[in-house]
Enzyme design. Structure first.
Site, short mmCIF file in Angstrom:
data_model
loop_
_atom_site.label_atom_id
_atom_site.label_comp_id
_atom_site.label_asym_id
_atom_site.label_seq_id
_atom_site.Cartn_x
_atom_site.Cartn_y
_atom_site.Cartn_z
N LYS A 224 -92.88 42.53 44.41
CA LYS A 224 -93.58 41.65 43.76
C LYS A 224 -94.92 41.41 44.60
O LYS A 224 -95.97 41.20 43.93
CB LYS A 224 -92.98 40.18 43.79
CG LYS A 224 -91.81 40.03 42.95
CD LYS A 224 -91.25 38.74 42.60
CE LYS A 224 -90.01 38.83 41.54
NZ LYS A 224 -88.67 39.42 41.82
C1 LIG Z 1 -88.06 40.04 40.75
C2 LIG Z 1 -87.12 41.02 41.39
C3 LIG Z 1 -86.49 41.73 40.50
C4 LIG Z 1 -86.40 41.75 39.03
O1 LIG Z 1 -87.61 42.33 38.28
P1 LIG Z 1 -88.24 41.69 36.97
O2 LIG Z 1 -89.52 42.19 36.89
O3 LIG Z 1 -87.85 40.39 36.71
O4 LIG Z 1 -87.31 42.45 35.99
C5 LIG Z 1 -85.48 43.05 40.98
N1 LIG Z 1 -85.49 42.82 42.26
C6 LIG Z 1 -86.11 42.22 43.16
C7 LIG Z 1 -85.67 42.41 44.63
C8 LIG Z 1 -86.85 41.08 42.85
O5 LIG Z 1 -87.44 40.27 43.58
#
Ligand SMILES: *Cc1c(COP(=O)(O)O)cnc(C)c1O
Length: 473
Positions: A120
């Site tokens: 993220k």
């Molecule tokens: C947010 C997150 C996801 C999911 O991603 P999306 O974009 O919501 O599908 C998967 N793995 C981790 C570690 C995350 O922080």
């Protein structure tokens, strides 16, 4: 480039105009009115670019209301090797998202080297710099209000800390996050970051955010904004690493590559869809879910049946514990031929807590390359063990879900790239359960639990949070 709403009843706007908001006024999500196309010659020119130049080549086709020099400066300041320092191994000093080969045609794309050890950061850090730029340009400020159970909140805080014109009010369930995640957030001492520990569960935090956002007068007066996963600025940033990953495992543009994506809100894999629509030769987009398998159900049956938060399982890949994938509407808009009346009809049912059935579009689903699978706790533990013993690589629980499902869709001669969405150090307990010992923690994060913490404890009281924002913004 103008942006339109999936529900078709909001005016088309520029990138800067949709940046700070979440949903379009008609309740839809923004998408570019058409996808810019990269030709074979474009792809060849992009193949050898570093991350920053590649990001500029892609984003400049989607953002035309920020002068090119400014856009380049924002990107250059965001994607610096020293910000993405938690790398296992860099092939070269400028690697932002290194590729790790596990075996022939099976790779991990390391996306989690940023300050909060999850993918993220790659999007949120760019968003932070976009926010600061656009707010300064318009002489505005914003108060970001959010709820988190871990990853999103920390990524947002590290992206927004010290940014001019931005305050962050982040609600989290008191004493329910891991000690590490709590320490990551609460140890930030920046004046513009406010951690609110709510006496309740994550859903209580989310309800408080909703209640504040539903008070239109308060929202306008205090310029309440959000950085949740439906923000187009985040999706756009994520498109870049699909290109980077593709180039890293191919020699020419005739080759196809599949990507496996640990999915929750469908934001990450939606960016893969956008990359494909822009001309990246993607074979399959493998949607991997955990026990919360609403998306897997959809891709197998054509029926989308979101579950309420009361029916969401708490799993050992907690950032995928989502039973209503907020970005999914973007893909469905393309799937139904950009028919916004159809999207309105389908979501009229979803917004009432119902389901929809678009089985008749199953052949089209395959054309878009989507396939899916799910993984559970036992699968996760086994995948972490096997990956460690076979390749000597420790992966986190979310990435394990991705790898587990990826292996179900491998094809000869088509590289499969699994997106690594977090580093194992972030989920120590689960890794210790799988391997009998905790993963190694980056040196700079050792003892983070002992740092001084700044947070405010609050009951599930909407007036209290409003008063707090009024006082501190
Ligand atoms: C947010 C997150 C996801 C999911 O991603 P999306 O974009 O919501 O599908 C998967 N793995 C981790 C570690 C995350 O922080």
């Amino acid at each position: 480039m103008k942006y339109i709403s999936t529900r078709g009843q909001s005016p088309a706007l520029d990138f800067s105009e949709i940046l700070l908001g979440g949903l379009a006024p008609d309740g839809g999500l923004y998408l570019p009115e058409s996808y810019p196309q990269f030709t074979d010659a474009d792809l060849s020119a992009m193949r050898s670019m570093n991350y920053r130049d590649l990001a500029f080549a892609i984003l400049s086709r989607l953002i035309d209301d920020i002068p090119a020099v400014d856009l380049k400066a924002i990107i250059d300041k965001t994607y610096r090797a020293d910000v993405y320092s938690f790398v296992r191994k860099r092939q070269n000093a400028e690697d932002i998202t290194p590729i790790l080969k596990l075996e022939d045609n099976l790779y991990l794309l390391n996306l989690s080297n940023g300050p909060t050890l999850a993918f993220k950061d790659l999007a949120m850090q760019l968003l932070g710099n976009f926010f600061e730029y656009v707010l300064a340009k318009n002489g505005e400020t914003t108060n970001i209000l959010g709820a988190t159970s871990g990853d999103t909140g920390s990524a947002a805080e590290y992206a927004m800390r010290g940014k001019k014109g931005v305050c962050v009010f982040m609600l989290s369930p008191h004493k329910k996050m891991s000690r590490f995640q709590t320490a990551q957030m609460f140890s930030l001492q920046d004046d513009n970051i406010f951690n609110i520990a709510v006496n309740g569960v994550f859903d209580d935090c989310q309800d408080m955010v909703k209640a504040v956002s539903n008070d239109a007068a308060f929202k306008a007066k205090y310029k309440i904004g959000a950085v949740n996963s439906i923000n187009w600025g985040r999706i756009v940033a994520q498109v870049v690493y699909y290109f980077k990953g593709y180039f890293a495992v191919t020699q020419n543009n005739m080759q196809k590559v599949s990507f496996a994506v640990p999915s929750g809100n469908f934001g990450n894999v939606c960016a893969g869809h956008v990359a494909r629509m822009m001309g990246l030769p993607i074979d399959k987009l493998v949607v991997a879910t955990n026990e919360n398998d609403v998306l897997d159900d959809f891709f197998k049956t054509g029926v989308y049946r979101p579950r309420g938060s009361a029916n969401t399982y708490h799993t050992s890949s907690p950032s995928m514990d989502i039973s209503k994938a907020s970005n999914f509407e973007r893909f469905v808009f393309d799937l139904v031929g950009r028919d916004s009346a159809k999207v309105r009809e389908l979501w009229a049912s979803v917004d009432k807590g119902g389901a929809f059935d678009i089985k008749y579009l199953m052949p089209k689903l395959a054309e878009y390359g989507f396939v899916s699978g799910s993984s559970n706790h036992a699968n996760r533990m086994q995948t972490i063990c096997e990956t460690n013993s076979k390749y000597g690589v420790v992966i986190d629980t979310h990435t394990a879900d991705g790898l587990k499902v990826a292996l179900e869709y491998r094809e000869e001669n088509i590289p499969m790239v699994v997106l690594e969405t977090a580093l194992p150090a972030k989920f120590e307990d689960a890794i210790a359960e799988a391997l009998g010992q905790a993963p190694e923690r980056p040196t700079s994060l050792k003892g983070i639990e002992d740092l001084l913490q700044k947070f405010t404890v609050m009951d599930t009281d909407v007036t209290a949070i409003k008063d707090f924002i009024a006082k501190h913004s």
